[in-house]
Design an enzyme around this catalytic site. Structure first.
Site, PDB file in Angstrom:
ATOM      1  N   GLY A 123       0.924  -1.260   0.074  1.00  0.00           N
ATOM      2  CA  GLY A 123       0.055  -0.249   0.052  1.00  0.00           C
ATOM      3  C   GLY A 123       0.840   1.189  -0.058  1.00  0.00           C
ATOM      4  O   GLY A 123       2.110   1.139  -0.095  1.00  0.00           O
ATOM      5  N   ALA A 174       8.609   3.861   3.759  1.00  0.00           N
ATOM      6  CA  ALA A 174       8.971   3.176   5.268  1.00  0.00           C
ATOM      7  C   ALA A 174       9.278   4.292   6.302  1.00  0.00           C
ATOM      8  O   ALA A 174       9.292   4.082   7.298  1.00  0.00           O
ATOM      9  CB  ALA A 174      10.380   2.577   4.762  1.00  0.00           C
ATOM     10  N   LYS A 186       2.545  -0.238 -10.077  1.00  0.00           N
ATOM     11  CA  LYS A 186       2.590   1.171  -9.673  1.00  0.00           C
ATOM     12  C   LYS A 186       4.140   1.613  -9.815  1.00  0.00           C
ATOM     13  O   LYS A 186       4.337   2.977  -9.939  1.00  0.00           O
ATOM     14  CB  LYS A 186       1.928   1.211  -8.205  1.00  0.00           C
ATOM     15  CG  LYS A 186       2.693   0.693  -6.962  1.00  0.00           C
ATOM     16  CD  LYS A 186       3.832   1.369  -6.536  1.00  0.00           C
ATOM     17  CE  LYS A 186       4.570   0.916  -5.351  1.00  0.00           C
ATOM     18  NZ  LYS A 186       5.505   1.624  -4.768  1.00  0.00           N
ATOM     19  N   ASP A 196      -1.364   3.542  -3.471  1.00  0.00           N
ATOM     20  CA  ASP A 196       0.036   3.358  -3.859  1.00  0.00           C
ATOM     21  C   ASP A 196       0.786   3.896  -5.036  1.00  0.00           C
ATOM     22  O   ASP A 196       1.636   4.403  -5.045  1.00  0.00           O
ATOM     23  CB  ASP A 196       0.483   1.571  -3.613  1.00  0.00           C
ATOM     24  CG  ASP A 196       1.945   1.626  -3.038  1.00  0.00           C
ATOM     25  OD1 ASP A 196       2.263   0.532  -3.278  1.00  0.00           O
ATOM     26  OD2 ASP A 196       2.458   2.634  -2.751  1.00  0.00           O
ATOM     27  N   ARG A 213      11.956   6.127  -4.981  1.00  0.00           N
ATOM     28  CA  ARG A 213      12.951   5.884  -5.659  1.00  0.00           C
ATOM     29  C   ARG A 213      12.574   5.870  -7.249  1.00  0.00           C
ATOM     30  O   ARG A 213      13.213   6.022  -7.958  1.00  0.00           O
ATOM     31  CB  ARG A 213      13.552   4.851  -5.074  1.00  0.00           C
ATOM     32  CG  ARG A 213      14.203   5.085  -3.675  1.00  0.00           C
ATOM     33  CD  ARG A 213      14.476   3.842  -2.793  1.00  0.00           C
ATOM     34  NE  ARG A 213      13.363   3.100  -2.646  1.00  0.00           N
ATOM     35  CZ  ARG A 213      13.270   1.926  -1.818  1.00  0.00           C
ATOM     36  NH1 ARG A 213      14.206   1.610  -1.133  1.00  0.00           N
ATOM     37  NH2 ARG A 213      11.840   1.268  -1.787  1.00  0.00           N
TER      38      ARG A 213
HETATM   39  N1  LIG Z   1      11.274   1.659   1.310  1.00  0.00           N
HETATM   40  C1  LIG Z   1      10.093   1.891   1.227  1.00  0.00           C
HETATM   41  O1  LIG Z   1       9.576   2.923   1.386  1.00  0.00           O
HETATM   42  C2  LIG Z   1       9.204   0.830   0.972  1.00  0.00           C
HETATM   43  C3  LIG Z   1       9.662  -0.459   0.264  1.00  0.00           C
HETATM   44  N2  LIG Z   1       8.783  -1.630   0.106  1.00  0.00           N
HETATM   45  C4  LIG Z   1       9.327  -2.746  -0.558  1.00  0.00           C
HETATM   46  O2  LIG Z   1      10.398  -3.541   0.408  1.00  0.00           O
HETATM   47  C5  LIG Z   1      11.338  -4.138  -0.467  1.00  0.00           C
HETATM   48  C6  LIG Z   1      12.702  -3.929   0.373  1.00  0.00           C
HETATM   49  O3  LIG Z   1      12.777  -2.562  -0.015  1.00  0.00           O
HETATM   50  P1  LIG Z   1      13.603  -1.486   0.845  1.00  0.00           P
HETATM   51  O4  LIG Z   1      13.485  -1.833   2.462  1.00  0.00           O
HETATM   52  O5  LIG Z   1      13.062  -0.097   0.678  1.00  0.00           O
HETATM   53  O6  LIG Z   1      15.178  -1.606   0.543  1.00  0.00           O
HETATM   54  P2  LIG Z   1      16.514  -1.092   1.134  1.00  0.00           P
HETATM   55  O7  LIG Z   1      17.488  -0.794  -0.058  1.00  0.00           O
HETATM   56  O8  LIG Z   1      16.244   0.099   1.892  1.00  0.00           O
HETATM   57  O9  LIG Z   1      16.729  -2.338   2.048  1.00  0.00           O
HETATM   58  C7  LIG Z   1      16.941  -3.681   1.471  1.00  0.00           C
HETATM   59  C8  LIG Z   1      17.531  -4.326   2.661  1.00  0.00           C
HETATM   60  O10 LIG Z   1      17.580  -5.675   2.132  1.00  0.00           O
HETATM   61  C9  LIG Z   1      18.895  -6.257   2.412  1.00  0.00           C
HETATM   62  N3  LIG Z   1      19.475  -7.241   1.265  1.00  0.00           N
HETATM   63  C10 LIG Z   1      19.496  -6.910   0.183  1.00  0.00           C
HETATM   64  N4  LIG Z   1      19.931  -8.371  -0.337  1.00  0.00           N
HETATM   65  C11 LIG Z   1      20.073  -9.119   0.698  1.00  0.00           C
HETATM   66  C12 LIG Z   1      20.162 -10.346   0.769  1.00  0.00           C
HETATM   67  N5  LIG Z   1      20.592 -11.153  -0.457  1.00  0.00           N
HETATM   68  N6  LIG Z   1      20.485 -11.175   1.932  1.00  0.00           N
HETATM   69  C13 LIG Z   1      20.022 -10.557   3.160  1.00  0.00           C
HETATM   70  N7  LIG Z   1      19.403  -9.075   2.992  1.00  0.00           N
HETATM   71  C14 LIG Z   1      19.773  -8.469   1.996  1.00  0.00           C
HETATM   72  C15 LIG Z   1      19.766  -4.960   2.457  1.00  0.00           C
HETATM   73  O11 LIG Z   1      20.956  -5.279   3.136  1.00  0.00           O
HETATM   74  P3  LIG Z   1      22.285  -4.234   3.272  1.00  0.00           P
HETATM   75  O12 LIG Z   1      21.697  -2.973   4.000  1.00  0.00           O
HETATM   76  O13 LIG Z   1      23.226  -4.900   3.673  1.00  0.00           O
HETATM   77  O14 LIG Z   1      22.223  -3.739   1.793  1.00  0.00           O
HETATM   78  C16 LIG Z   1      19.049  -4.051   3.178  1.00  0.00           C
HETATM   79  O15 LIG Z   1      18.824  -3.964   4.410  1.00  0.00           O
HETATM   80  C17 LIG Z   1      11.333  -3.885  -1.830  1.00  0.00           C
HETATM   81  O16 LIG Z   1      10.524  -4.745  -2.626  1.00  0.00           O
HETATM   82  C18 LIG Z   1      10.320  -2.426  -1.914  1.00  0.00           C
HETATM   83  O17 LIG Z   1       9.613  -2.009  -2.927  1.00  0.00           O
HETATM   84  C19 LIG Z   1       7.357  -1.720   0.203  1.00  0.00           C
HETATM   85  C20 LIG Z   1       7.044  -0.550   0.727  1.00  0.00           C
HETATM   86  C21 LIG Z   1       7.670   0.780   1.007  1.00  0.00           C
HETATM   87  O1  LIG Z   2       6.597   1.078  -2.283  1.00  0.00           O
HETATM   88  C1  LIG Z   2       6.935   2.322  -1.938  1.00  0.00           C
HETATM   89  C2  LIG Z   2       5.890   2.857  -1.227  1.00  0.00           C
HETATM   90  O2  LIG Z   2       4.456   2.449  -0.930  1.00  0.00           O
HETATM   91  C3  LIG Z   2       8.205   2.918  -2.002  1.00  0.00           C
HETATM   92  O3  LIG Z   2       8.246   3.226  -3.370  1.00  0.00           O
HETATM   93  P1  LIG Z   2       9.726   3.426  -4.033  1.00  0.00           P
HETATM   94  O4  LIG Z   2      10.279   2.148  -4.164  1.00  0.00           O
HETATM   95  O5  LIG Z   2       9.360   4.049  -5.397  1.00  0.00           O
HETATM   96  O6  LIG Z   2      10.369   4.379  -3.020  1.00  0.00           O
END
Ligand SMILES: NC(=O)C1=CN([C@@H]2O[C@H](COP(=O)(O)OP(=O)(O)OC[C@H]3O[C@@H](n4cnc5c(N)ncnc54)[C@H](OP(=O)(O)O)[C@@H]3O)[C@@H](O)[C@H]2O)C=CC1
Ligand SMILES: O=C(CO)COP(=O)(O)O
Length: 325
Positions: free
Chosen positions: A135, A139, A189, A242, A253
């Site tokens: 949604g 984060a 999205k 979303d 991003r």
């Molecule tokens: N950020 C947001 O606002 C939102 C994100 N999401 C979704 O959440 C998912 C994660 O994104 P997000 O948290 O933003 O990404 P980030 O880049 O902020 O964090 C990714 C995390 O995953 C870890 N990681 C990457 N590869 C591995 C691996 N092979 N093994 C273990 N850990 C790993 C990274 O480790 P390291 O720190 O060491 O690189 C990091 O801690 C995505 O699909 C995104 O679309 C959904 C809603 C909102």
């Molecule tokens: O999924 C997200 C908000 O809901 C985060 O969007 P971005 O990956 O484009 O930063």
């Protein structure tokens, strides 16, 4: 109250969701891959790499990914790593993910399998008890406790539904029993957010922005109408909410990537910046999925063409306008 929840992924979303649910669980264990992040959480209640200013609740602790001692204690495990990592991370966790509730937050599509994250997780674990969360949920805003809506994609298991309602009680929730459709909303999205960034790098007027937004949402709905079993999906948080959040807000991003590529600030679609750009990895799979369903999605193809360097954004936008007019 759920006793222990595991969160795989110590990044933005993993840390944010850990903070959000920690008031509703006895303990939350974040599984990260970097020792320094694990140490900063355990010794200082901060994830200094992602949220240096946020004091995490005392019932949040961390473990390094390959230390899976505690995974067995988790009633629920949330997977919050980039979609490109989900299969390898889940595979590495092995039977540590069997016989418990699993929740995916990743918004991506595997290529060339065209599988969603819940499908990958089920394939790797054999565990049918999987739900997804998606949604308008930046984060950082989740981490600091701001209101957000989210769609829970979950089957008809009443216990899993109840667990999801309890765990995500801080959110305004709607539900869908079409998990795949909810996940595909999150994938689509991101693609249209990149497209809107590209469009906005060429056109700067309000009429132009919202005209394109409508074009994107129309294409997204055509796609979903062809694949979704949930007739109400279009007004759920994972879809309208979303899409608008990500396409309109520079914090996104994906939108930022579209702006940067449109302005020729960056060239390669799969940037080595280490930033998680989900849409650029998923657009090819979306185009393939559309072809398999005999759906025409010119905007998604526009995004792919520009990301692949086949065309410059001004030419592509102009073609899109003439094609759609
Ligand atoms: N950020 C947001 O606002 C939102 C994100 N999401 C979704 O959440 C998912 C994660 O994104 P997000 O948290 O933003 O990404 P980030 O880049 O902020 O964090 C990714 C995390 O995953 C870890 N990681 C990457 N590869 C591995 C691996 N092979 N093994 C273990 N850990 C790993 C990274 O480790 P390291 O720190 O060491 O690189 C990091 O801690 C995505 O699909 C995104 O679309 C959904 C809603 C909102
Ligand atoms: O999924 C997200 C908000 O809901 C985060 O969007 P971005 O990956 O484009 O930063």
């Amino acid at each position: 109250m759920i006793s222990t929840v595991g969160v795989i992924g110590a990044g933005s979303m993993g840390t944010a969701v850990a903070q959000s649910i920690s008031g509703r669980a006895g303990e939350v264990i974040i599984f990260g891959r970097r020792q320094e992040i694990v140490d900063s959480i355990n010794h200082d209640n901060h994830n200094t790499m992602y949220f240096p200013g946020l004091r995490l609740r005392p019932n949040i602790r961390a473990r390094v990914m390959n230390d899976r001692r505690d995974l067995a204690d988790c009633e629920v495990v949330i997977i919050a790593v980039p979609s490109s990592e989900v299969r390898s991370v889940v595979n590495a966790a092995g039977d540590g993910l069997a016989d418990r509730y699993l929740i995916t937050m990743a918004k991506g599509l595997e290529y060339p399998s065209l599988k969603t994250m819940s499908e990958i997780i089920r394939e790797e674990t054999g565990n049918p008890d999987i739900a997804c969360f998606s949604g308008p949920t930046f984060a950082d805003e989740i981490a600091y406790g701001h209101i957000a809506g989210a769609t829970i994609g979950v089957g008809d298991d009443p216990s899993l539904r109840a667990t999801m309602s309890d765990l995500f009680g801080e959110f305004i929730l709607d539900f869908s029993d079409d998990i795949r459709a909810v996940e595909l909303c999150g994938v689509l999205k991101n693609v249209y957010a990149i497209g809107t960034g590209m469009w906005d790098s060429v056109y700067s007027n309000h009429n132009e922005h919202y005209t394109f937004l409508n074009m994107c949402y129309k294409e997204m709905c055509i796609f979903l109408r062809a694949i979704s079993l949930d007739e109400g999906i279009f007004t759920k948080f994972c879809c309208f909410g979303d899409f608008n959040l990500t396409a309109n807000v520079d914090k996104s991003r994906n939108r930022t990537l579209g702006l940067m590529v449109g302005k020729k600030i960056v060239k390669t679609p799969y940037l080595e910046s280490g930033v998680t750009f989900e849409g650029s990895r998923s657009v090819k799979g979306i185009i393939e999925l559309a072809k398999n369903h005999d759906i025409d999605i010119p905007i998604a193809r526009f995004v792919y063409d520009v990301l692949s360097g086949n065309n410059n954004v001004r030419i592509s936008v102009d073609t899109l306008v003439r094609r759609t007019a």
